[in-house]
Design an enzyme around this catalytic site. Structure first.
Site, mmCIF file in Angstrom:
data_model
loop_
_atom_site.group_PDB
_atom_site.id
_atom_site.type_symbol
_atom_site.label_atom_id
_atom_site.label_comp_id
_atom_site.label_asym_id
_atom_site.label_seq_id
_atom_site.Cartn_x
_atom_site.Cartn_y
_atom_site.Cartn_z
ATOM 1 C CG HIS A 270 -2.107 -0.889 1.073
ATOM 2 N ND1 HIS A 270 -3.246 -0.751 1.814
ATOM 3 C CD2 HIS A 270 -2.329 -1.924 0.227
ATOM 4 C CE1 HIS A 270 -4.132 -1.659 1.439
ATOM 5 N NE2 HIS A 270 -3.590 -2.402 0.490
ATOM 6 C CE1 TYR B 162 -6.549 3.497 10.985
ATOM 7 C CE2 TYR B 162 -5.717 3.690 8.744
ATOM 8 C CZ TYR B 162 -5.628 3.154 10.007
ATOM 9 O OH TYR B 162 -4.626 2.269 10.310
ATOM 10 N N PRO C 129 -5.072 -0.553 18.498
ATOM 11 C CG PRO C 129 -6.815 -1.951 17.833
ATOM 12 C CD PRO C 129 -6.256 -1.248 19.013
ATOM 13 C CE LYS D 247 3.499 3.024 13.863
ATOM 14 N NZ LYS D 247 3.555 2.635 12.485
ATOM 15 C CE1 TYR E 35 -1.766 3.691 9.605
ATOM 16 C CE2 TYR E 35 -0.519 2.580 7.889
ATOM 17 C CZ TYR E 35 -1.628 2.662 8.698
ATOM 18 O OH TYR E 35 -2.599 1.699 8.620
HETATM 19 C C1 LIG Z 1 -8.024 -6.231 16.756
HETATM 20 C C2 LIG Z 1 -6.529 -6.085 16.671
HETATM 21 C C3 LIG Z 1 -5.958 -5.534 15.524
HETATM 22 C C4 LIG Z 1 -4.579 -5.370 15.452
HETATM 23 N N1 LIG Z 1 -4.043 -4.813 14.321
HETATM 24 C C5 LIG Z 1 -2.707 -4.635 14.246
HETATM 25 C C6 LIG Z 1 -2.082 -4.132 13.030
HETATM 26 O O1 LIG Z 1 -2.744 -3.844 12.033
HETATM 27 N N2 LIG Z 1 -0.721 -4.014 13.012
HETATM 28 C C7 LIG Z 1 0.041 -4.352 14.106
HETATM 29 O O2 LIG Z 1 1.274 -4.207 14.048
HETATM 30 N N3 LIG Z 1 -0.519 -4.868 15.249
HETATM 31 C C8 LIG Z 1 -1.857 -5.026 15.344
HETATM 32 N N4 LIG Z 1 -2.399 -5.601 16.471
HETATM 33 C C9 LIG Z 1 -1.532 -5.999 17.586
HETATM 34 C C10 LIG Z 1 -0.843 -7.345 17.357
HETATM 35 O O3 LIG Z 1 -1.784 -8.338 17.067
HETATM 36 C C11 LIG Z 1 -0.024 -7.740 18.618
HETATM 37 O O4 LIG Z 1 0.758 -6.637 18.992
HETATM 38 C C12 LIG Z 1 0.870 -8.970 18.367
HETATM 39 O O5 LIG Z 1 0.092 -10.143 18.374
HETATM 40 C C13 LIG Z 1 1.951 -9.104 19.452
HETATM 41 O O6 LIG Z 1 2.668 -10.294 19.288
HETATM 42 P P1 LIG Z 1 3.319 -11.047 20.535
HETATM 43 O O7 LIG Z 1 4.005 -12.229 19.979
HETATM 44 O O8 LIG Z 1 4.084 -10.060 21.328
HETATM 45 O O9 LIG Z 1 2.105 -11.457 21.466
HETATM 46 P P2 LIG Z 1 0.923 -12.511 21.186
HETATM 47 O O10 LIG Z 1 0.533 -12.488 19.743
HETATM 48 O O11 LIG Z 1 -0.123 -12.208 22.200
HETATM 49 O O12 LIG Z 1 1.581 -13.921 21.494
HETATM 50 C C14 LIG Z 1 1.869 -14.322 22.814
HETATM 51 C C15 LIG Z 1 1.817 -15.841 22.878
HETATM 52 O O13 LIG Z 1 2.186 -16.267 24.203
HETATM 53 C C16 LIG Z 1 1.313 -17.296 24.616
HETATM 54 N N5 LIG Z 1 1.261 -17.316 26.094
HETATM 55 C C17 LIG Z 1 0.598 -16.474 26.919
HETATM 56 N N6 LIG Z 1 0.783 -16.827 28.189
HETATM 57 C C18 LIG Z 1 1.581 -17.915 28.190
HETATM 58 C C19 LIG Z 1 2.109 -18.731 29.207
HETATM 59 N N7 LIG Z 1 1.849 -18.493 30.518
HETATM 60 N N8 LIG Z 1 2.875 -19.795 28.858
HETATM 61 C C20 LIG Z 1 3.150 -20.038 27.557
HETATM 62 N N9 LIG Z 1 2.664 -19.299 26.539
HETATM 63 C C21 LIG Z 1 1.887 -18.240 26.848
HETATM 64 C C22 LIG Z 1 -0.024 -16.919 23.989
HETATM 65 O O14 LIG Z 1 -0.882 -18.044 23.884
HETATM 66 C C23 LIG Z 1 0.420 -16.384 22.625
HETATM 67 O O15 LIG Z 1 0.468 -17.382 21.643
HETATM 68 C C24 LIG Z 1 -3.765 -5.784 16.565
HETATM 69 C C25 LIG Z 1 -4.346 -6.363 17.696
HETATM 70 C C26 LIG Z 1 -5.705 -6.512 17.763
HETATM 71 C C27 LIG Z 1 -6.310 -7.131 19.004
#
Ligand SMILES: Cc1cc2nc3c(=O)[nH]c(=O)nc-3n(C[C@H](O)[C@H](O)[C@H](O)COP(=O)(O)OP(=O)(O)OC[C@H]3O[C@@H](n4cnc5c(N)ncnc54)[C@H](O)[C@@H]3O)c2cc1C
Length: 388
Positions: A72, A200, A292, A296, A383
């Site tokens: 995009h 948006y 969201p 980011k 962005y």
């Molecule tokens: C509706 C929505 C839209 C979004 N849109 C965007 C976007 O467009 N762009 C963007 O950059 N971000 C976006 N985000 C944010 C993005 O999804 C998260 O920031 C991202 O998933 C973070 O990744 P992570 O690996 O840090 O955490 P997570 O994806 O939460 O992964 C953490 C993992 O740890 C596991 N876990 C938890 N506790 C334990 C435990 N005690 N023992 C073992 N495992 C455990 C969980 O099951 C999970 O699999 C959005 C979020 C939402 C909710």
């Protein structure tokens, strides 16, 4: 069992870190509480900055993203029925990639399976021990049986409700939080997107976002109140409400269809400082959350992983502690910039209960954004992702 880095969580942060460490000959084990299918079923991020694209390439899992992802050049902002465009490419020379988080997670899982690196799914009662010493350990149960991993470092990549941050003594950690008085009701459908770019929407009835995952799969969000139940939103009601918020052209082009997923997400800004506690290092949502709106969250998880993997490579291969010593400060400097942008965009575009003055300020700020090249450039730079 023994490994160099025990990674808690197989979300994007944990899987990407595991892949990058493996590439540099640093062995690691990932412990994930849920099944792989469950992790893949969570519909989340979709907009990927260049820094995350580059890291996925470096990890050797970017091929499908380049084939199937949508590049995009800009985004659109609709204010009370009138659309404006911010041209990222013209203003910054950069673009973003639209590619679903579930697809990234799948590519990372496939990449990990291909190299035969170990992931323990269904790891229950994960507990972190002795991370303030030189000999940290992690224990967990599978099928009721207790296991232990001795390691050099623990990477807490277990999201906002994980055990890693909770394992830090409260006196050693500071938290900063803003809870917004609204949430996002999201609907995923196998329908073509209403526009080639994200729209948006700032509207008196509330914010909306027209997004997509592919040319045939759309993701729409509407601002909702915090006490809303998803069951109260049959598909027809969702589409009717969305149509009231978007502009006339979008209303004509909108293709509706049955939801294949529908959920409500509360909006929150959160940062925990620092991100390092002895031999425990937090990355991604385990340390910070952004609403969201600015897209980011996943991108910040990727930039944390970039700093962290580089620091661990320096530790093992260059015998230098500098990267680890500076990990928290470097990551947090970037985190706060993204927090600011996400907070600003959220405040700019959502209907804010109770204040006519705030509504007028939103319109004045948006007028400035559309009328000033400097303001539009600042928006575009934030962005598409600030440089390291
Ligand atoms: C509706 C929505 C839209 C979004 N849109 C965007 C976007 O467009 N762009 C963007 O950059 N971000 C976006 N985000 C944010 C993005 O999804 C998260 O920031 C991202 O998933 C973070 O990744 P992570 O690996 O840090 O955490 P997570 O994806 O939460 O992964 C953490 C993992 O740890 C596991 N876990 C938890 N506790 C334990 C435990 N005690 N023992 C073992 N495992 C455990 C969980 O099951 C999970 O699999 C959005 C979020 C939402 C909710």
């Amino acid at each position: 069992m023994r490994t160099q880095v025990a990674i808690i969580g197989a979300g994007p942060a944990g899987l990407l870190l595991g892949q990058l460490l493996h590439k540099h000959g640093i062995d690691n084990i990932i412990l994930e509480r849920h099944t792989g299918e469950y992790v893949l079923s969570r519909i989340r991020a979709g907009v990927i900055e260049q820094v995350a694209v580059d890291l996925l390439d470096e990890a050797g899992v970017g091929a499908r993203m380049h084939r199937e992802g949508l590049v995009h050049d800009g985004t659109q902002i609709c204010v009370d029925g009138v659309r404006h465009r911010i041209d990222f490419k013209a203003l910054t020379g950069k673009t973003v990639m639209v590619y679903g988080q579930t697809e990234i997670t799948k590519d990372l899982m496939d990449g990990r399976a291909a190299i035969g690196a170990p992931t323990v799914y269904g790891a229950q009662d994960v507990a972190l021990h002795d991370f303030s010493s030189d000999q940290p350990r992690v224990t967990y149960r599978v099928d009721g049986q207790l296991h232990e991993i001795a390691c050099d470092f623990i990477a807490g990549c277990d999201g906002s409700h994980g055990i890693s941050r909770q394992s830090v003594p409260p006196a050693a950690i500071s938290s900063y939080e803003r809870i917004y008085p609204f949430g996002w009701l999201g609907l995923l459908s196998d329908t073509p997107p209403v526009s080639q770019e994200l729209i948006y929407v700032r509207h008196q009835r509330g914010f909306a976002l027209c997004s997509m995952r592919s040319p045939t799969r759309s993701r729409y969000y509407i601002q909702c109140s915090l006490d809303e139940e998803v069951e109260a939103w049959p598909d027809a009601r969702f589409w009717d409400e969305l149509k009231l918020r978007i502009d006339g052209e979008a209303r004509v082009c909108l293709v509706t269809g049955p939801a294949i997923e529908k959920s409500i997400a509360p909006l929150r800004s959160f940062v925990a400082e620092p991100m390092r506690f002895g031999r425990l290092l937090l990355a991604g949502d385990a340390a910070h959350i952004v609403p969201p709106t600015g897209a980011k969250g996943l991108n910040l998880a990727a930039s944390d992983v970039r700093y962290l993997s580089q620091a661990l490579v320096e530790h093992y291969h260059e015998k230098s502690a500098a990267g680890l010593a500076h990990y928290s400060d470097r990551a947090l400097a970037r985190v706060w910039k993204a927090e600011r942008f996400s907070w600003w965009l959220t405040t700019l575009l959502h209907a804010l209960p109770g204040s006519a003055f705030d509504g007028k300020m939103q319109l004045a700020e948006l007028d400035y954004l559309f009328g000033s090249r400097a303001a539009a450039t600042a928006f575009a730079e934030n962005y598409v992702g600030l440089p390291f």
